[in-house]
Design an enzyme around this catalytic site. Structure first.
Site, PDB file in Angstrom:
ATOM      1  N   GLU A  80      18.174  54.166  46.463  1.00 53.48           N
ATOM      2  CA  GLU A  80      17.564  52.858  46.975  1.00 53.48           C
ATOM      3  C   GLU A  80      18.414  52.699  48.189  1.00 53.48           C
ATOM      4  O   GLU A  80      18.561  51.283  48.539  1.00 53.48           O
ATOM      5  CB  GLU A  80      18.084  51.945  46.011  1.00 53.48           C
ATOM      6  CG  GLU A  80      16.940  52.068  44.697  1.00 53.48           C
ATOM      7  CD  GLU A  80      17.035  51.148  43.520  1.00 53.48           C
ATOM      8  OE1 GLU A  80      18.271  50.308  43.623  1.00 53.48           O
ATOM      9  OE2 GLU A  80      16.247  50.921  42.767  1.00 53.48           O
TER      10      GLU A  80
ATOM     11  N   ASP B 212      14.480  51.690  34.398  1.00 55.05           N
ATOM     12  CA  ASP B 212      15.438  50.773  34.820  1.00 55.05           C
ATOM     13  C   ASP B 212      15.481  49.508  34.191  1.00 55.05           C
ATOM     14  O   ASP B 212      15.000  48.479  34.697  1.00 55.05           O
ATOM     15  CB  ASP B 212      15.010  50.416  36.387  1.00 55.05           C
ATOM     16  CG  ASP B 212      16.038  49.591  37.184  1.00 55.05           C
ATOM     17  OD1 ASP B 212      17.126  49.480  36.638  1.00 55.05           O
ATOM     18  OD2 ASP B 212      15.838  49.125  38.161  1.00 55.05           O
TER      19      ASP B 212
ATOM     20  N   GLU C 274      18.014  41.132  33.997  1.00 57.90           N
ATOM     21  CA  GLU C 274      16.949  41.425  35.077  1.00 57.90           C
ATOM     22  C   GLU C 274      15.459  41.410  34.717  1.00 57.90           C
ATOM     23  O   GLU C 274      14.644  40.597  35.363  1.00 57.90           O
ATOM     24  CB  GLU C 274      17.253  42.771  35.979  1.00 57.90           C
ATOM     25  CG  GLU C 274      16.433  42.934  37.122  1.00 57.90           C
ATOM     26  CD  GLU C 274      16.866  44.279  38.124  1.00 57.90           C
ATOM     27  OE1 GLU C 274      17.871  44.650  37.444  1.00 57.90           O
ATOM     28  OE2 GLU C 274      16.274  44.615  39.011  1.00 57.90           O
TER      29      GLU C 274
END
Lengths: 690, 690
Positions: B287, B366, B394
């Protein structure tokens, strides 16, 4: 390096090589003289201010209508033109050539200034042969650019809201720039295409910007001082809650005497500082901005309060009609954002003061690539309406894509809301089909959100300069042909006389730009349905990006069809906001124009358009064609012979075309895949859809 | 006010009312003594450090195994326990009660500290009746929390990346806080549930954070000094490009001698400052973070370079396996992000140093609400593997939704990658089914991204505290029942003995939390398909939000069906990354578990699940049920009798439940509408879909 845009020194070659006399006085005459002195200094001509003819033969006479002319032969030519031409009107001018003398006459210094730029546009032909007296006068009195500059950098929107050309040329790091030379250059560019008003700050007036009205007024004054020599009045976006935020009052109620006194007092101070201040611009009760609704008052109450404060000084308030519910529930099919401005404002027709202008976006939504004309424009015969356009390419490629907007604007301005033969949108804005304002000061006018920033090319994409230029020209004459405007812009900007092959450059630019709006439309949201952009920054495709959002912008695509039913018969009734014949044309599937079909109707994918294609095949075809066209555009640019344009500009345009090609293909593939997945209907031509 | 979380003073009522003697010395014994002195000071007991028995009768003896005991009757009891129990192991302890004396023994001071917190958990039962000697020792040696704190506020990610509980407790406005008392409190909370390591900064190491390794090392030292009394070693996330960015070298090539020297030198300096420094944590080539790929090196090369620098001091590098192409083209159906970690790392098995740990997210994508276990965990028998979990919610409601994660983690940790009866994921992480590390220091361990911020309740949602607590407890015993852990947490946090109706509070919290993960799963992305969240912030539904993005997370829904074909037969072949029997179980529609169906297969909406329902009806049913369940959860909380919990906490939970109800209904409606529009198949029960 700052690019000269459409006013490179060479633009004044013809004027500057002449022997010129100027008769008349005034600050704007001084500007004309300064322009002429610079031009003649560079190109070998001469210029005199009044007086008798000298030794040198004269080519060009500029004269104010009221200024006595000396008894020279040239003056006699000018006097004959003056006698025949009569009044030029405020800001207008008369241009003629006879007996080897080019004559430019105007009632006002502003007219001389505009005439000077017309001479630059004409170039050598202004000084050859015979030219009968030609009257030029602006179709619209109010020709205004709105900058959406912030003083501070907004955490989301940046320094220039929806700015795609860098930061503000006025502010930097929260304070005014010490070097404002670009503002002066901007004013000159604007005047050269006919603009006479500039609102200097973002309509979303945040905490820092609010103070421009009071303790930071000096910054506005500084900008006003740079606009004034070019005949441009400054306007200021103000926060409706200023009496609370700046004045310490407990309310901003427009009917509260303390509030009215505060605005009166504050406005008086503005005019003491800036005597030619143009007025206020207000976005109220819109997307989080404060407004009269908080006090149970109407928008007429709000606008009139500010109009009353401005009236003693000749100021005008521009009150934006962009009011809608931006917390809509997507599940609520009864609410139609397209209806909002009409529903909010039309009941108030007749209630606004003479010096209040209702500023209406040209379409009912928000500067989409294709929208119908806002029905508000035709629905308020007792209100001065300004039409707002957007040069900053928020939804039209963000100055990374070539998208020459004049054809879209021309379509809007030429639209006849009452049907064929009736007044156009431009005439409504000019006050020819509605209130003209006090003492015939014109209708609401035309307004354009600027596309300029501190980028060396002003507009990010060098070719996007043409949009700002075209807007100005359309304010003078909304009937101009977009291709002709583009021709002017090409001539001025690139001075193709200097190039080896001027026709190639001209032809390439026309091929790139003339149909670029249609090309952009081809590869983005189809048939007037709008949006389908990435939420927030609005760049690139996201078909469902706004579909389940609170913003009121939906396409309702399902496995069977797509579009928004805005008919009276079965939909939101929005079509009823138009007068006949449009209320019926849009209502009926049989007459609704293809390009707006999905704005007005929800139809099956297999619905056959007037073009003979089905909706789904139209989607596929236009997206393949549009993306392919961007490849051709890039090839056209690559094929341009070296040396026709500045290498840096050439490279900048080339980079942007690369991005346009990439983005157009992304649009093509997302849109096509989305609709193939949803409809299950294959492309009739078997092309690759992912 | 800072909430005491699960360590309110009342948690030590039973211990603090006893008469206690502590035998042994060391810094952590001092911590134990300080805890006991505070508790007895408050609750009326006494505590002595060593020496003979005094006048008061003794209730509790704490002793290090090697410390000689004085010849008192109580010591004789302790000595008998010691003789029978034998070694406790590093960090372990033995707890027993006989002859009216509670005995806590440990080989190390850390064991005594953990034992003390076990006494708090037990409360009064620790001091009544007879308790046979109970051995406690952590299943995992490495029990680590990762804070994703930034020094500076990141413009997009904020100060704590994916933080939903306010700012960092360590930094503020770019500098270290002067008051670090919350860090000390955090260390105590972590130790009390068994954590012994903390990586203090975000794995995305930005410019400011990079300097923590060198000139800002003092800030790390300050935090380390607050963690040390609770047996927690500090770890630091470092930027792979540090030799360039901080060291001025032209390269960060892991095989370049200058680079290796720089890391060796820098690491030596770290240990001079922080002798018990735990090691580095690295997100490389992921990333946008720099990594060894830039130099044509492998991730083993990168990890080993750091391992070599750390080895002389006993440090360990945690190297994250979260490496994938985040610039994927959605049109490229051949690339499968789920495959990436395996494809990158499994070929390197056996190449990592003993003190290099490969830190693997528990699922291949993820931290989605439902993912299969990452196949990497079972595929690297010669590599120390740490399993990374995420307490910060998240993708599981961002601490606005109740989502007790222990049931998910328990499922992951108990998963048997080689089939029934084989080793579990927890045993791999413990080094019982793979390399145990040098001198039996355990496997890679368990790691959890923290959910803590400077919010008064530590975790935003007060009930989210239970997730951090549960993670700690699962590192000690991955077989613990999530409901039993929740019971402990309720007892400690709310001390229900004090309330009028302890059973009501306990029952309500269990009803709210036990199945909250399943409830969250019900109303969000169905059947393991994942994502469908708003891009960027990841909160709330957006079914196509990532569908045409570069992130590699797609669902491929069309009008006929949905899901990702990851089979070997017709898909990406991802199922082949699992050992048997899972490679076959997941491969076959007949055996693939319903809850992971769309992760592994693309199926028609009418496909019938093992449950007997079709996929489409399952989507409708679960979304209606999940949203309805949140209403019930809110009712449960509203029905809680007044006075059972602190009013401020009650209000905070109530507000968050309101938002959960709102959000769950938004999820329900967007998901159901999306699939009704796409499939055209109505709900069998005729419920309202928009």
């Amino acid at each position: 390096m700052v690019h000269a845009a459409w006013l490179p020194p060479e633009a004044f070659r013809s004027v500057g090589s002449r022997h010129t006399v100027v008769h008349g006085d005034g600050p704007l005459v001084d500007t004309v003289l300064a322009e002429l002195r610079a031009a003649t200094g560079r190109h070998g001509g001469t210029v005199r201010h009044g007086g008798e003819a000298g030794a040198a033969p004269l080519d060009l006479v500029l004269a104010l209508s009221a200024t006595p002319l000396p008894p020279s032969p040239q003056s006699q030519v000018a006097a004959r033109v003056r006698a025949e031409a009569g009044s030029t009107g405020a800001e207008g001018f008369v241009l003629a050539r006879r007996d080897g003398i080019t004559v430019l006459l105007a009632d006002t210094p502003a007219g001389l200034l505009y005439g000077l730029f017309q001479l630059a546009r004409l170039g050598e032909p202004a000084f050859t042969g015979h030219r009968p007296a030609e009257h030029h006068r602006p179709a619209l009195h109010r020709r205004i650019v709105n900058d959406w500059d912030n003083v501070d950098v907004h955490p989301v929107m940046g320094q220039v809201e929806r700015g795609y050309a860098g930061g503000s040329i006025v502010w930097r790091d929260g304070v005014q720039r010490t070097d404002l030379s670009r503002v002066a250059g901007y004013a000159r560019l604007l005047a050269s295409c006919g603009i006479n008003g500039l609102a200097v700050n973002n309509v979303n007036v945040h905490a820092g910007e609010a103070h421009l009205l009071t303790d930071r007024l000096g910054e506005v004054e500084a900008v006003a001082g740079l606009l004034r020599p070019y005949g441009i009045r400054i306007h200021l976006s103000v926060n409706f809650a200023s009496p609370v935020r700046l004045g310490g009052l407990p309310t901003a109620d427009p009917l509260d005497e303390r509030v009215r006194d505060w605005w009166a007092h504050t406005t008086r101070r503005v005019y003491q500082t800036i005597p030619d201040f143009g007025g206020y611009l207000v976005k109220a009760d819109s997307e989080g901005q404060p407004g009269p609704f908080a006090y149970g008052r109407t928008h007429a109450d709000g606008a009139n309060m500010l109009a009353d404060a401005l009236a003693p000084f000749g100021g005008v308030v521009h009150w934006r009609a962009f009011v809608y519910n931006h917390h809509q529930d997507w599940r609520d099919r009864g609410t139609d954002r397209a209806r909002a401005a009409y529903d909010h404002f039309v009941p108030l027709d007749g209630e606004f003061r003479d010096n209040a202008v209702l500023q209406v976006k040209h379409g009912p939504l928000d500067f989409q690539t294709r929208e119908p004309v806002s029905p508000v424009i035709a629905a308020m015969p007792r209100t001065r309406v300004a039409v707002e356009l957007q040069a900053t390419q928020e939804y039209t490629g963000q100055q990374r894509h070539v998208c020459y907007l004049a054809p879209m604007w021309r379509t809007v301005l030429g639209f006849q809301p009452w049907g064929e033969g009736g007044p156009t949108v431009a005439r409504v804005a000019a006050g020819d089909a509605g209130p003209a304002g006090p003492a015939g000061t014109g209708g609401g006018g035309l307004v354009c959100v600027s596309n300029v920033g501190d980028d060396p090319y002003w507009t990010g994409h060098p070719l996007a300069q043409a949009n700002l230029y075209a807007f100005g020209r359309l304010t003078w004459d909304p009937t101009l042909d977009p291709a002709a405007i583009l021709d002017e812009w090409i001539e001025l900007t690139f001075q193709p006389d200097d190039t080896a092959d001027p026709q190639t450059l001209r032809r390439t630019l026309h091929e790139l730009m003339d149909s670029s709006w249609q090309t952009y439309e081809q590869y983005t949201a189809p048939l007037g349905v709008g949006f389908m952009v990435r939420p927030g920054h609005h760049y690139g495709p996201d078909v469902d990006g706004y579909e389940y959002s609170p913003w009121g912008t939906y396409h309702f695509a399902d496995r069977d069809g797509i579009g928004v039913d805005r008919t009276r018969a079965t939909g939101t009734g929005y079509t009823g906001q138009y007068p006949a014949p449009w209320s019926d044309i849009y209502e009926s599937l049989g007459t609704c124009p293809d390009e707006l079909l999905l704005f007005f109707h929800h139809v099956p994918y297999q619905h056959v358009l007037h073009s003979g294609r089905t909706v789904i095949q139209h989607i596929y075809d236009t997206h393949f064609a549009g993306a392919r066209r961007t490849e051709q555009m890039r090839e056209l640019w690559r094929d341009l012979p070296a040396g026709l344009v500045d290498p840096a500009l050439y490279a900048r345009v080339g980079e942007r075309l690369d991005e346009q090609v990439r983005s157009a293909h992304e649009w093509r593939d997302q849109i096509n895949t989305y609709f193939l997945r949803k409809s299950g209907i294959p492309d009739a031509h078997g092309r690759r859809i992912f």
